[in-house]
Design a protein around this motif. Structure first.
Motif, PDB file in Angstrom:
ATOM      1  N   ASP A  67       0.807  -1.220   0.000  1.00  0.00           N
ATOM      2  CA  ASP A  67       0.000   0.000   0.000  1.00  0.00           C
ATOM      3  C   ASP A  67       0.841   1.272   0.000  1.00  0.00           C
ATOM      4  OD1 ASP A  67      -2.336  -1.511   0.069  1.00  0.00           O
ATOM      5  OD2 ASP A  67      -2.226  -1.690   2.256  1.00  0.00           O
ATOM      6  N   ALA A  68       2.149   1.121  -0.048  1.00  0.00           N
ATOM      7  CA  ALA A  68       3.036   2.283   0.021  1.00  0.00           C
ATOM      8  C   ALA A  68       3.113   2.988  -1.335  1.00  0.00           C
ATOM      9  CB  ALA A  68       4.425   1.849   0.457  1.00  0.00           C
ATOM     10  N   GLN A  69       3.410   4.283  -1.279  1.00  0.00           N
ATOM     11  CA  GLN A  69       3.600   5.079  -2.485  1.00  0.00           C
ATOM     12  C   GLN A  69       5.080   5.175  -2.859  1.00  0.00           C
ATOM     13  OE1 GLN A  69       0.827   6.164  -4.142  1.00  0.00           O
ATOM     14  NE2 GLN A  69      -0.132   4.937  -2.547  1.00  0.00           N
ATOM     15  N   GLY A  70       5.944   4.626  -1.994  1.00  0.00           N
ATOM     16  CA  GLY A  70       7.382   4.680  -2.205  1.00  0.00           C
ATOM     17  C   GLY A  70       8.098   4.353  -0.913  1.00  0.00           C
ATOM     18  N   HIS A 112      12.815  10.973   0.140  1.00  0.00           N
ATOM     19  CA  HIS A 112      11.590  10.282  -0.272  1.00  0.00           C
ATOM     20  C   HIS A 112      11.721   9.864  -1.731  1.00  0.00           C
ATOM     21  CE1 HIS A 112       9.377  11.523   3.365  1.00  0.00           C
ATOM     22  NE2 HIS A 112      10.151  12.597   3.285  1.00  0.00           N
ATOM     23  N   SER A 114       9.535   7.980  -4.718  1.00  0.00           N
ATOM     24  CA  SER A 114       8.310   7.354  -5.215  1.00  0.00           C
ATOM     25  C   SER A 114       8.706   6.168  -6.093  1.00  0.00           C
ATOM     26  CB  SER A 114       7.480   8.362  -6.007  1.00  0.00           C
ATOM     27  OG  SER A 114       8.228   8.819  -7.110  1.00  0.00           O
ATOM     28  N   TRP A 115       7.768   5.267  -6.308  1.00  0.00           N
ATOM     29  CA  TRP A 115       8.101   4.054  -7.082  1.00  0.00           C
ATOM     30  C   TRP A 115       8.616   4.405  -8.478  1.00  0.00           C
ATOM     31  CZ3 TRP A 115       9.030   1.055  -3.551  1.00  0.00           C
ATOM     32  CH2 TRP A 115       8.153   0.727  -2.528  1.00  0.00           C
ATOM     33  N   ASP A 116       8.112   5.474  -9.076  1.00  0.00           N
ATOM     34  CA  ASP A 116       8.562   5.790 -10.447  1.00  0.00           C
ATOM     35  C   ASP A 116       9.984   6.360 -10.490  1.00  0.00           C
ATOM     36  OD1 ASP A 116       8.068   8.344  -9.487  1.00  0.00           O
ATOM     37  OD2 ASP A 116       6.511   8.818 -10.964  1.00  0.00           O
ATOM     38  N   THR A 134       6.275  -3.189  -8.891  1.00  0.00           N
ATOM     39  CA  THR A 134       5.031  -3.559  -8.211  1.00  0.00           C
ATOM     40  C   THR A 134       5.374  -3.741  -6.735  1.00  0.00           C
ATOM     41  OG1 THR A 134       4.284  -4.713 -10.199  1.00  0.00           O
ATOM     42  CG2 THR A 134       3.141  -5.236  -8.138  1.00  0.00           C
ATOM     43  N   PRO A 135       4.947  -2.815  -5.878  1.00  0.00           N
ATOM     44  CA  PRO A 135       5.356  -2.863  -4.472  1.00  0.00           C
ATOM     45  C   PRO A 135       5.102  -4.204  -3.790  1.00  0.00           C
ATOM     46  CG  PRO A 135       4.214  -0.820  -4.948  1.00  0.00           C
ATOM     47  CD  PRO A 135       4.099  -1.663  -6.173  1.00  0.00           C
ATOM     48  N   SER A 162       8.023   2.986   4.630  1.00  0.00           N
ATOM     49  CA  SER A 162       7.187   3.108   3.438  1.00  0.00           C
ATOM     50  C   SER A 162       6.645   4.513   3.379  1.00  0.00           C
ATOM     51  CB  SER A 162       6.066   2.079   3.458  1.00  0.00           C
ATOM     52  OG  SER A 162       5.343   2.166   4.658  1.00  0.00           O
ATOM     53  N   HIS A 164       3.986   7.418   2.030  1.00  0.00           N
ATOM     54  CA  HIS A 164       2.550   7.526   1.705  1.00  0.00           C
ATOM     55  C   HIS A 164       2.232   8.871   1.099  1.00  0.00           C
ATOM     56  CE1 HIS A 164       1.550   3.756   3.610  1.00  0.00           C
ATOM     57  NE2 HIS A 164       2.291   4.106   4.646  1.00  0.00           N
TER      58      HIS A 164
END
Length: 164
Positions: A67-70, A112, A114-116, A134-135, A162, A164
């Motif tokens: 559920d994390a954003q990064g 911080h 982010s996944w991208d 994919t986290p 993680s 958010h």
């Protein structure tokens, strides 16, 4: 998910994977000291080497990052550039997702990502056709130094959490 270093037993969960796997002589370790994780060692460019890394055992890395954003790192460095590396079941075993960072030397900073911000790599080469991160598929976290500079290094880590 929040990972801190207030328990000395955390040190046993980390292990080194250095350039000795390809003939190099770099050395690294991970120690827990005064509620900090220290990724430290010495990078050598001899014998075609030039990298050092540590990884955390997958078990015990719950809850997941689903559920994390990064990811956010609270770190202090030594002027060198490091990589945060994530192993994922969506990539082959020799591949990982990475993000590069150069933490400040004189104070703690929370970075911080982010996944991208992560890119898929295999032995230092960017994989342009890899799937997006994919986290939920992340099973391992680690740090790597491969800045083509010989010498001692130390990355101090206060927490990994993680974002958010």
């Amino acid at each position: 998910m929040t990972l801190t270093f207030d328990n000395p037993s955390e040190q046993r969960r980390w292990y080194s994977v250095d350039d000795g796997v390809m003939g190099g002589v770099s050395q690294s370790g991970f120690n827990v000291v005064d509620d900090e994780g220290h990724f430290h060692g010495e990078v050598s460019l001899e014998n075609g080497g030039g990298f050092a890394s540590v990884r955390r055992e997958p078990n015990g890395f719950e809850p997941t990052l689903a559920d994390a954003q990064g990811i956010a790192l609270t770190v202090q460095g030594d002027g060198r550039t490091y990589q945060l590396r994530l192993k994922s079941s969506s990539l082959g075993d020799a591949s990982a997702y990475r993000v590069k960072f150069t933490p400040p030397q004189d104070h703690w900073e929370t970075l911080h990502f982010s996944w991208d911000a992560f890119e898929a790599v295999r032995r230092g080469t960017v994989l342009s056709d890899a799937p997006a991160i994919t986290p939920n598929d992340i099973y391992q976290i680690g740090f790597l130094i491969a800045d083509r500079t010989a010498g001692a290094f130390c990355l101090r880590v206060k927490r990994i959490e993680s974002g958010h």
